[in-house]
Design an enzyme around this catalytic site. Structure first.
Site, short mmCIF file in Angstrom:
data_model
loop_
_atom_site.label_atom_id
_atom_site.label_comp_id
_atom_site.label_asym_id
_atom_site.label_seq_id
_atom_site.Cartn_x
_atom_site.Cartn_y
_atom_site.Cartn_z
N GLY A 10 0.73 -1.17 -0.02
CA GLY A 10 0.06 -0.04 0.04
C GLY A 10 0.94 1.34 -0.06
O GLY A 10 1.92 1.25 -0.07
N PHE A 11 0.10 2.46 0.30
CA PHE A 11 0.94 3.79 0.05
C PHE A 11 1.92 3.85 1.22
O PHE A 11 3.14 3.78 0.89
CB PHE A 11 -0.09 4.73 -0.03
CG PHE A 11 0.40 6.13 0.23
CD1 PHE A 11 1.32 6.45 -0.32
CD2 PHE A 11 -0.34 6.79 1.31
CE1 PHE A 11 1.86 7.79 -0.17
CE2 PHE A 11 -0.01 8.12 1.33
CZ PHE A 11 1.14 8.50 0.77
N ILE A 12 1.26 3.93 2.56
CA ILE A 12 2.32 4.01 3.52
C ILE A 12 3.35 2.53 3.62
O ILE A 12 4.55 2.80 3.89
CB ILE A 12 1.60 4.21 4.77
CG1 ILE A 12 0.87 5.59 4.57
CG2 ILE A 12 2.74 4.66 5.95
CD1 ILE A 12 0.17 5.97 6.22
N ASP A 31 0.37 -8.77 1.39
CA ASP A 31 -0.61 -7.84 0.86
C ASP A 31 -1.35 -8.70 -0.02
O ASP A 31 -1.19 -9.45 -0.70
CB ASP A 31 -0.19 -6.71 0.11
CG ASP A 31 -0.76 -5.46 -0.22
OD1 ASP A 31 -1.88 -5.63 -0.66
OD2 ASP A 31 -0.42 -4.41 0.59
N GLY A 36 -3.65 -2.28 -2.31
CA GLY A 36 -2.14 -2.08 -2.61
C GLY A 36 -2.07 -2.49 -3.90
O GLY A 36 -2.89 -3.01 -4.71
N LEU A 80 -0.20 -2.77 8.84
CA LEU A 80 -0.97 -1.74 8.23
C LEU A 80 -2.13 -2.15 7.37
O LEU A 80 -2.91 -1.27 6.75
CB LEU A 80 0.19 -0.96 7.25
CG LEU A 80 1.38 -0.23 7.86
CD1 LEU A 80 2.18 0.26 6.88
CD2 LEU A 80 1.00 0.88 8.80
N ALA A 121 -1.44 0.35 13.16
CA ALA A 121 -1.79 1.41 12.69
C ALA A 121 -3.30 1.79 12.94
O ALA A 121 -4.26 1.10 12.48
CB ALA A 121 -1.79 1.44 11.10
N TYR A 153 -16.28 2.73 10.57
CA TYR A 153 -14.57 2.66 10.51
C TYR A 153 -14.00 3.35 11.65
O TYR A 153 -13.30 2.36 12.35
CB TYR A 153 -14.30 3.41 9.36
CG TYR A 153 -12.77 3.62 8.81
CD1 TYR A 153 -11.97 2.34 8.83
CD2 TYR A 153 -12.36 5.01 8.98
CE1 TYR A 153 -10.74 2.56 8.65
CE2 TYR A 153 -10.96 5.04 8.80
CZ TYR A 153 -10.24 3.66 8.49
OH TYR A 153 -8.68 3.82 8.25
N LYS A 157 -11.72 0.74 14.12
CA LYS A 157 -10.25 0.93 14.64
C LYS A 157 -10.16 1.37 16.06
O LYS A 157 -9.29 0.98 16.55
CB LYS A 157 -9.67 2.23 13.84
CG LYS A 157 -9.76 2.23 12.52
CD LYS A 157 -8.89 0.86 12.06
CE LYS A 157 -7.24 0.97 11.83
NZ LYS A 157 -6.56 0.00 11.37
#
Ligand code: UDP
Length: 333
Positions: A10-12, A31, A36, A80, A121, A153, A157
C-alpha cells in the site's frame, strides 16, 4: 532485523518497506492487493541493492498458515493491512469491518503467541466528530449514529486500539499504536477518495475540481516521508510501547483553499465545483469539519517533529501524478 509489514504494497507500507531496506534490514510484505499495488513495490523487488532482502507474499492476512510462518520468522510486525479511504469504506462497509477487526485480532494473537513487537496503525478517524484543535491522544471520541457508515470505520479502529492495549496490559505484548492523520505523497492514488491526489489529477487533466460541501472543512496533511520517519523512531523507542501516538502535520488548511492552491501550482484552467455532500455521497454520509493533531506526544517520546510543509507536499504529489499521467498516455498511444 526482519520486519514484517502487513499491507506493505500500500501507499504508506511501501514507503516504510523501502526505508527499512535502506536501513539494512530484511523486509517481508504480505498484501492481498485489494488496495495495495504491485507497482508500489516492483522497484524493491527488482533492485540489486535489496537482493535477497525483500520478500513479497500475495495473500490475505486471513491465511493462517502463511501468517503463522511470517510472524514466526520476523522480529517486528508493522500491521498496516486495513480498509482505507472514506469512499472505499462507504462502498465496502462489511468487508472493511471484517478486515479491520478480525484481521487485527489475528495479528495481535499471533504476535502474542510468538512474543513479537507490533505496531498497530490506527487513524485520526477515531476522534470522530470532534472539532476542537489540537486533538490530543487523551481526548474523548464522539460518533454519530450507527446508520452512518463512516462511524463504523472509526469504531472498528477504536476497537483495534482497545484490543492492542488489552494485550499490552494483560499479556505484556510490546505494542505501539499510531493514529495517522491525512498522509499524502508520491504513490498515493485518488481512487479511494483521498483529496490531494484526486484534486491534483483533476487539475492536471483540466477537469473541474470536486470540492465537497462548502469547502470550509479543514485538515492538516503529513508527507509520507515524515510519517515513515516517525514510525521508525517510535519503534526504536521502548517508552512508546503501550502508548497511542498521533502522527500528523501542523499546517491547517481548508479544502477550498487547498483546491485553489492546487490550481495555481499546476497552472491549470480548471474551475472548482462545490458539490453538496448528499450528491457526492449519500444522505447517510457525515464529514468531519476539522481535524488538527497535537504532535507533542510524538515529539516528547522521540524528539521527532513532522516538518515537511504543505507547499513541498503539493510539489511532490504534482510531480508524481504528472509522471503517472504521462506514463498512462504513453501506454495508451
Ligand atoms: N474531499 C473533497 N473532494 C474530493 C475528496 C475529498 O472535497 O474529491 C474532502 C472531504 O470531504 C474531506 C477532505 O476533503 O473533507 C479530506 O478527504 P479525504 O477523503 O482525503 O480524507 P478524510 O480526512 O475525510 O479521511
Amino acid at each position: 532485523m526482519k520486519v514484517l509489514i502487513t499491507g506493505g504494497a500500500g501507499f504508506i507500507g511501501s514507503h516504510l518497506a523501502e526505508r527499512y531496506l535502506e536501513l539494512g534490514h530484511k523486509v517481508y510484505v504480505i498484501d492481498d492487493l485489494s488496495t495495495g499495488r504491485t507497482e508500489n513495490i516492483s522497484h524493491l523487488q527488482q533492485s540489486e541493492k535489496y537482493d535477497g532482502r525483500f520478500f513479497f507474499t500475495h495473500d490475505t492476512i486471513f491465511n493462517d498458515k502463511v501468517l503463522l510462518d511470517l510472524v514466526g520468522i520476523c522480529d517486528l510486525v508493522v500491521h498496516l493491512a486495513a480498509a482505507v479511504g472514506v469512499e472505499y469504506i462507504l462502498n465496502n462497509p462489511l468487508s472493511s469491518l471484517k478486515t479491520n477487526i478480525g484481521g487485527t485480532e489475528k495479528i495481535l494473537e499471533l504476535c502474542h503467541r510468538f512474543q513479537k513487537k507490533v505496531l498497530l496503525a490506527s487513524t485520526s478517524e477515531v476522534y470522530g466528530n470532534q472539532t476542537h484543535a489540537p486533538l490530543k491522544e487523551t481526548d474523548g471520541c464522539t460518533y454519530g449514529p450507527s446508520t452512518k457508515a463512516r462511524w463504523s470505520y472509526a469504531a472498528s479502529k477504536l476497537l483495534d486500539e482497545f484490543m492492542a492495549l488489552g494485550y499490552h496490559r494483560t499479556e505484556g505484548l510490546p505494542v505501539v499504536i499510531v493514529r495517522f492523520f491525512n498522509t499524502v505523497g508520491p504513490k498515493q492514488t485518488g481512487r479511494y477518495g483521498m483529496v490531494i491526489p484526486r484534486l491534483v489529477d483533476q487539475a492536471l487533466k483540466g477537469e473541474t475540481l470536486t470540492v465537497y460541501g462548502d469547502g470550509s472543512q479543514s485538515r492538516t496533511f503529513t508527507h509520507v516521508k515524515d510519517v515513515v520517519e516517525a514510525l521508525v523512531q517510535l519503534l526504536e523507542t521502548p517508552e512508546a510501547e503501550g502508548e497511542v501516538v498521533n502522527i500528523g502535520g501542523v499546517e491547517e488548511t481548508s479544502i477550498l483553499n487547498l483546491a485553489q492552491r492546487i490550481i495555481k501550482k499546476t497552472d491549470s484552467k480548471s474551475k472548482i465545483n462545490l458539490i453538496p455532500y448528499d450528491v457526492a455521497f449519500s444522505k447517510d454520509f457525515e464529514d468531519m469539519q476539522r481535524r488538527v493533531p497535537s504532535t507533542e506526544k510524538l515529539n516528547s517520546l522521540t524528539g521527532f517533529r513532522t516538518s515537511i510543509k504543505l507547499d513541498e507536499i503539493l510539489n511532490d504529489v504534482i510531480e508524481d501524478r504528472r509522471s503517472n499521467l504521462s506514463r498512462k498516455l504513453k501506454d495508451q498511444a
